[in-house]
Write an enzyme that holds these catalytic residues in place. Structure first.
Site, PDB file in Angstrom:
ATOM      1  CB  THR A 183      34.664  36.078  21.705  1.00 28.68           C
ATOM      2  OG1 THR A 183      33.994  37.004  22.557  1.00 28.68           O
ATOM      3  CG2 THR A 183      35.557  36.840  20.757  1.00 28.68           C
ATOM      4  CE1 TYR A 243      33.904  41.375  21.119  1.00 31.19           C
ATOM      5  CE2 TYR A 243      32.796  39.316  20.579  1.00 31.19           C
ATOM      6  CZ  TYR A 243      33.515  40.097  21.464  1.00 31.19           C
ATOM      7  OH  TYR A 243      33.816  39.593  22.701  1.00 31.19           O
ATOM      8  CB  THR A 266      36.771  34.057  27.538  1.00 34.19           C
ATOM      9  OG1 THR A 266      36.391  35.400  27.245  1.00 34.19           O
ATOM     10  CG2 THR A 266      37.415  33.417  26.324  1.00 34.19           C
ATOM     11  CG  ASP A 267      32.751  37.507  29.267  1.00 35.73           C
ATOM     12  OD1 ASP A 267      33.969  37.700  29.067  1.00 35.73           O
ATOM     13  OD2 ASP A 267      31.868  38.240  28.785  1.00 35.73           O
ATOM     14  CE  LYS A 296      37.623  37.641  29.772  1.00 36.88           C
ATOM     15  NZ  LYS A 296      36.587  37.658  28.742  1.00 36.88           N
ATOM     16  CD  GLU A 317      41.497  41.112  58.765  1.00 38.51           C
ATOM     17  OE1 GLU A 317      41.249  42.270  59.111  1.00 38.51           O
ATOM     18  OE2 GLU A 317      41.746  40.786  57.589  1.00 38.51           O
TER      19      GLU A 317
END
Ligand code: SIN
Length: 367
Positions: free
Chosen positions: A44, A57, A123-124, A196, A324
């Protein structure tokens, strides 16, 4: 013609000497600036909207040259050189690109003239790239990943200030020894814990277990956590030269959720040998748990030689052994502090070294 040189020639000799001395001094000063190598991969921060401010975008469009052209004065912070490694949205990152980026970064970091490296990135998956680099880069020099939540054409674009701060951080000796740092929204995060956490918010990056290691401004970084207190790369890191993207073991992530059965795991088991995963990371509920049918399918996978790592989709806290789920009995590994996506990367690299369960668990314990 009235060029600067012609004008200089017309000045009185003594004044010319003073001017030349000060010009040379300013050249010397700029030579003394730290050198920062920038690698651009897209995201981005390099994204554009059809009209400024529009919601829609396209990421990964503008080049690094364009981004730098919007940052006058950056040449007073560091001597810059740049390389466009890719121009993609970061969901398209691949192991091949990770290795290429890591190798180029390692080459530049080995140059005594280079103080640090900046990587612009979507950023993903930025946290995954940061973690991969943590596992394969050996340099003490700063490596700073940055990006943006708003595209470059947005009136409130956050990319320019992030990139300025990233260059100032990479140029700073104070940032040595932290491993790759992720910089967004004025915060610096270490690669292990950062994730993120929001789809659109500017403060999307959080380190839920440890918090940020410091803050960053265009004037430079301020660290609140010492580099010495951070864990070294697990297993002393991995040998970049020995890694081949085409030969990396396949590792899948399978998610637990309400009403889940073992269909996805069974589909993986049914794949032809060359496409079958060598490992499965469970993105488990709670402390890395899953429904009885999914656990049973993972047991079948283990019996067929697939390494199973339990991690948690919760986002904070640890996944410890034998809570567990009886890892000792099942021969499974607990991901400890790592998110499913980072556990996957460590398992991929760990499997290039060993299939021994205790050794693999040690890697996760050390992470
Ligand atoms: C991407 O990860 O490439 C798109 C999203 C972003 O950079 O924020």
């Amino acid at each position: 013609m009235n060029s600067p040189l012609t004008r200089l020639a017309r000045l009185p000799l003594a004044f010319t000497a003073v001017l030349c001395a000060s010009l040379l001094a300013s050249v010397a000063r700029s030579d003394e600036l730290p050198r920062v190598a920038i690698f651009a991969t897209g995201g981005t921060i390099a994204g554009v909207q059809a009209t400024p401010g529009a919601a829609a975008y396209k990421p990964g469009v503008l080049t690094l040259d364009h981004l730098l052209s919007k940052l006058p004065g950056l040449e007073k912070v560091a001597r810059l050189d740049g390389e466009q490694i890719a121009n993609i949205a970061s969901q398209d990152i691949t192991a091949e690109l990770w290795l290429h980026l890591a190798r180029r970064a390692a080459e530049r970091l080995a140059d005594p003239d280079v103080a640090g490296v900046v990587i612009t990135h979507g950023t993903d998956t930025m946290e995954e790239t940061a973690w991969f680099l943590r596992l394969v880069l050996r340099s003490e020099k700063p490596v700073v990943l940055t990006g943006a939540m708003l595209p470059a054409t947005d009136p409130a674009a956050d990319g320019p200030v992030n990139l300025r701060s990233a260059v100032a951080t990479a140029a700073s000796p104070a940032a040595r020894g932290y491993g790759p740092l992720l910089l967004l929204n004025g915060e610096l995060h270490s690669a292990r814990d950062v994730r993120k956490t929001a789809t659109e918010a500017i403060d999307t990056f959080q380190s839920p277990n440890d918090g940020p290691v410091g803050s960053a401004t265009p004037a430079g970084p301020v660290f609140t956590v010492s580099a010495n207190s951070l864990r070294p790369a697990p297993g002393d890191g991995f040998d970049l030269a020995a890694l081949d993207a085409a030969k990396l073991p396949r590792v899948a992530i399978v998610s637990a959720h309400g009403d889940v059965d073992g269909t996805v795991v069974d589909a993986l088991l049914a794949l032809p040998a060359e496409r079958r995963p060598a490992g499965i990371v469970l993105s488990g509920v709670g402390n890395g748990n899953a429904s009885a049918p999914l656990l049973a399918a993972l047991e079948r996978a283990s019996r067929e030689g697939i390494i199973v790592v339990r991690s948690a989709r919760a986002g904070r806290g640890l996944v410890n052994r034998n809570m567990e789920v009886d890892d000792d009995k099942l021969g499974w590994i607990a991901a400890r502090a790592l998110s499913p996506q980072k556990a996957r990367i460590l398992l991929v690299l760990g499997l290039t070294r060993t299939r021994d369960l205790a050794e693999l668990q040690r890697l996760f314990d050390e992470a």
